[in-house]
Design an enzyme around this catalytic site. Structure first.
Site, PDB file in Angstrom:
ATOM      1  CG  HIS A 276      97.896 -48.515  65.516  1.00  0.00           C
ATOM      2  ND1 HIS A 276      97.989 -47.470  65.400  1.00  0.00           N
ATOM      3  CD2 HIS A 276      97.954 -49.390  66.402  1.00  0.00           C
ATOM      4  CE1 HIS A 276      97.795 -47.206  66.888  1.00  0.00           C
ATOM      5  NE2 HIS A 276      97.226 -48.524  66.936  1.00  0.00           N
TER       6      HIS A 276
ATOM      7  CG  HIS B  96      93.862 -55.354  69.756  1.00  0.00           C
ATOM      8  ND1 HIS B  96      94.378 -54.141  68.734  1.00  0.00           N
ATOM      9  CD2 HIS B  96      92.917 -55.864  69.625  1.00  0.00           C
ATOM     10  CE1 HIS B  96      93.054 -53.338  69.132  1.00  0.00           C
ATOM     11  NE2 HIS B  96      92.421 -54.153  69.553  1.00  0.00           N
TER      12      HIS B  96
ATOM     13  CG  ASP C  68     100.463 -14.743  56.872  1.00  0.00           C
ATOM     14  OD1 ASP C  68     101.949 -14.991  56.439  1.00  0.00           O
ATOM     15  OD2 ASP C  68     100.164 -15.032  58.020  1.00  0.00           O
TER      16      ASP C  68
ATOM     17  CD  GLU D 142     107.326 -23.785  65.704  1.00  0.00           C
ATOM     18  OE1 GLU D 142     107.754 -25.012  65.057  1.00  0.00           O
ATOM     19  OE2 GLU D 142     107.179 -22.977  67.018  1.00  0.00           O
TER      20      GLU D 142
END
Lengths: 162, 652
Positions: free
Chosen positions: B236, B403, B623, B630
């Protein structure tokens, strides 16, 4: 005749799959063995309710000649399949459980005090370990009265399982 | 009142009491065992889904390679994108001033102020500040990151350290942003110092909500005690993983102004983390595991900082090279100095890269031999024979790794030669598992310390805790199920020849496992997921009864909604990469072409026009740009019995 045999075969196949699933969850190294101390949990998770004595006997059946501390799946499967087929160690029905509590409460108060419960569970029958006792108390005891209202307790546990 | 009568009555009474006690004990033991089994099942669900996600992550990295091969105009037109994905590390000290010079720490800042060169008082300062939930100013964060990189660059790929009977070393596993666990370890085991050395075995970040704070404490401690606080890289510590598993989001949220700068430097610092630590020339401490071909001598020599992300395999970017070698991911290629943009970007050879991936991703198993790690999609499963072989080859006695989350915080396997230590308690859910750390010195057996950190002031009864974990796991599983609804229904109907709406348990379990790709105890879980009739047959449509995916637009087909929902984490990562200025917006054209590529690589069969319609209908800025956060947020799962109207599906 053939139909019955088919049905039994299918039932056995399904039992095998169920047993395998339960076994695998505890097979940490994925090598078809589980720690012998988890066998009781596995058997009970499959819906059976053996007593400690029953469990002891079962383990003797499935252990190696020279006990290694591990149980192999190949030994576990046939024994467990038979247990399921014969419907051995059926679970305790709710009403029998209720009557058992009532036997310990002859005055019919509707509850057992904490001390009474501890005494019965750790001195009679197949006694609880301290850990088991504490675990049971944490859920069963009503902290205000320091007692177990066993009817409510049973109802709560039964709902939880369903 | 004769003796005989009263004693026989007493006997009978005590016999009854004995029987009653037996009944209660028997019932309780059965109940308690079933609770433990339910706990285990829940953990199995969490773990399967976690590993399946990691597999998905790897598929995403293949997608990037695929994208670069086939999306030629990206390579030519968007050099920045290419550089971002495969590019060179930033130049050193020149940029440091560039970054720091532009940042001001205002007088009104009430958080901790670090003093360079750092001393142990700075460690205390940070801990106290973070306990009060203060945030370290970006200026100091960047300073720490630059300094850490400078010191790490001096270190070899493997750190060697020695213990003695009076100087034990403590080894901690994955922390994953759980700050309370780190606080606890320092509280119980003492702060790091010359006489109290530590090894932190990777995965400090992601998933928990205080990854930044943990990283800062560890890095500052490292700068104060570089010879006694050892950091190993985990899978990670990787900018791509961070995008999916939460750290990127945490940074951008806590550092709205300077987050992007921090992310850029962090990418680089990660690559300089050592691969492992060797204690007393006997104990190898690495994050994941080994494979049968693990070559420590090679790993010693490689240039570890070229491993930008373990999920980006080496790929030639030079146009000629592409045509010549017909590169597919999986072909053996040798290291090249590759020119893009006039700057040289170097990578590891495929063999070197695989060696590192094995170290960071492999898991031990009981089965002998070495097999590809199919759950995670990277690294391998290694058996006890592999452990013996590799340990013997390098005259080592033990392997300590992390892990994998373990219910007890640690686990010993392979005849005591492999220890797994995991230090994030309650990793999946409150009550899911303990955390642990190890104290050891040469010649003595390692000692294990376990703990479980909770915010509650007293422990709830076991059945409530198990219920909580179980509901959480089942909920997560159901969300997976709904995201494959169309495929599942098709599989069910294929087996339901007589169209009865019912399947046998075996048939249902088979479809579930096949379509979802999760190896779970379906029969045991079935009672939570479907309704069964009195003959034991399953009403398979009840699989979906409790939930549905909210349709942002009515007219669009369910299968498209499902697909976007299922891949939302991947899409978010892709978008984040395209959106190089982190504005949250990408152009409609980029969006469409990305979707087309994605579709073909993932073999998704959805009509393009459907997708266009969806994008346009969602009240996007007309545009020509899309606010993809969103867009993705609009796809969420509604659970029927939720009290709130929206469920919280966590986006990466």
């Amino acid at each position: 005749m053939a139909d019955d045999r088919d049905r039994e075969e299918i039932a056995v196949a399904e039992f095998h799959k169920k047993i395998k699933e339960a076994f695998e969850v505890f097979d940490h190294e994925s090598n078809n063995t589980v720690d012998v101390r988890e066998i009781g949990t596995i058997i009970r998770s499959l819906g059976c309710c053996p007593s400690e004595g029953d469990l002891h006997d079962l383990i003797a059946e499935i252990e190696e000649e020279e006990p290694t501390g591990y149980i192999r799946y190949e030994k576990f499967l046939p024994v467990m399949t038979e247990v399921l087929l014969e419907r051995r160690y059926r679970p305790i029905p709710e009403d029998v459980l209720l009557r058992a509590f009532e036997v310990l409460d002859p005055a019919k108060r509707g509850f057992l005090t904490k001390e009474e419960l501890i005494k019965y569970m750790t001195e009679e029958g197949e006694p609880f370990s301290q850990e088991e006792m504490e675990e049971m108390l944490s859920a069963a005891i009503d902290p205000e009265s320091n007692s177990v209202h066993y009817k409510d307790y049973i109802t709560m546990m039964v709902i939880d399982e369903n | 009142m004769g003796c005989g009568t009263s004693s026989s009555m007493k006997d009978r009474k005590s016999e009854n009491a004995l029987k009653a006690a037996l009944i209660i004990q028997n019932w309780y033991r059965g109940y308690s065992a079933r609770l433990k089994a339910r706990h285990r099942y829940a953990l199995t669900i969490f773990q399967s889904i976690e590993y399946a996600d990691e597999q998905g992550q790897l598929q995403l990295s293949n997608f990037f390679s695929f994208m670069l091969e086939n999306y030629t105009h990206v390579r030519e037109k968007d050099r920045e994108l290419v550089t971002r994905l495969f590019g060179s590390s930033i130049q050193d000290n020149k940029d440091r001033q560039d970054y720091l010079g532009l940042i001001d720490v205002p007088d009104s800042y009430s958080g901790p102020r670090l003093q360079f060169p750092l001393t142990f008082t700075d460690i205390d300062l940070l801990i106290e500040a973070f306990k009060q939930q203060q945030i370290l100013h970006a200026y100091y964060v960047l300073e720490v990151l630059f300094e850490t990189k400078k010191v790490l660059q001096q270190m070899p790929n493997f750190t060697h350290t020695k213990t003695s009977p009076s100087k034990e070393i403590t080894i901690c596993g994955d922390l994953h942003g759980k700050l309370d666990d780190l606080f606890f370890i320092f509280y119980k085991n003492g702060l790091p110092s010359v006489s109290n050395p530590y090894v932190f075995n990777g995965d400090f970040v992601d998933r928990g909500k205080n990854s930044m704070e943990i990283l800062m404490i560890l890095f500052v401690s490292f700068l104060v005690y570089p010879n006694d606080l050892h950091l190993n890289r985990g899978n990670h510590e990787d900018f791509m993983m961070n995008m999916r598993y939460g750290f990127t989001k945490e940074i951008l949220h806590k550092y709205k102004l300077h987050g992007k700068k921090i992310l850029q430097i962090l990418e680089d610092v990660y690559t300089w983390l050592p691969i492992g630590t060797i204690i007393d020339n006997e104990v190898l401490v690495i994050h994941g595991g080994i494979s049968e071909s693990t070559d420590l001598n090679l790993l010693y020599r490689i240039e570890r900082n070229k491993m930008k992300s373990v999920l980006m395999p080496p790929i030639p970017l030079d146009g000629d090279h592409v045509r010549e070698k017909k590169n597919k991911v999986g072909t053996t290629i040798t290291a090249q100095g590759i020119r893009t943009d006039g700057s040289i970007s170097e990578q590891l050879t495929k063999h070197e890269w695989e060696q590192v991936v094995d170290i960071l991703w492999s898991d031990p198993r009981g089965k002998r031999g070495c097999y590809p790690n199919t759950s995670r999609g990277g690294g391998c499963y290694f058996g006890p024979d592999i452990t013996s072989k590799i340990l013997n080859k390098y005259q080592l006695k033990m392997l300590i790794r992390s892990h994998e989350c373990k219910p007890e915080g640690y686990e010993i396997c392979h005849d005591g030669k492999v220890i797994t230590v995991f230090s994030a308690s309650n990793y999946y859910e409150e009550g899911s598992n303990r955390g642990a750390y190890i104290r050891m010195s040469s010649g003595t057996t390692p000692r294990f310390f376990q703990y479980q950190i909770t915010k509650a002031t007293c422990l709830r009864p076991l059945y409530q805790r198990v219920n909580a974990i179980e509901s959480s796991a089942i909920r997560m599983l159901k969300e997976r199920m709904i995201s494959r609804k169309t495929d599942l229904i098709r599989a069910f109907q294929l087996q339901d020849c007589n169209k009865t709406g019912k399947l046998s348990m075996g048939q249902w379990a088979f479809s579930m496992e096949n379509i979802l790709g999760l190896n779970l105890p379906w029969r045991s879980l079935s009672s939570h997921l479907v309704t069964t009739d009195k003959n034991g047959n399953i009403d398979y449509m009840s699989t979906f009864q409790d939930l549905h995916i909210q349709k942002p637009v009515k007219e669009v087909q369910s299968s498209l909604i499902e697909t976007v929902y299922r891949y939302r984490s991947d899409l978010q990562i892709i978008f984040n990469i395209i959106d190089s200025d982190h504005s949250g917006l990408i152009s409609m054209e980029e969006f469409r072409s990305m979707w087309k590529l994605f579709k073909s690589h993932y073999s998704v069969h959805i009509d393009d026009s459907q997708f266009d319609e969806l994008a346009e209908r969602m009240d996007l800025n007309k545009d020509g740009s899309i606010d993809f956060n969103e867009f993705l947020k609009a796809f969420y799962v509604v659970h029927k019995f939720d009290k709130l109207s929206k469920s919280d599906t966590k986006l990466a």
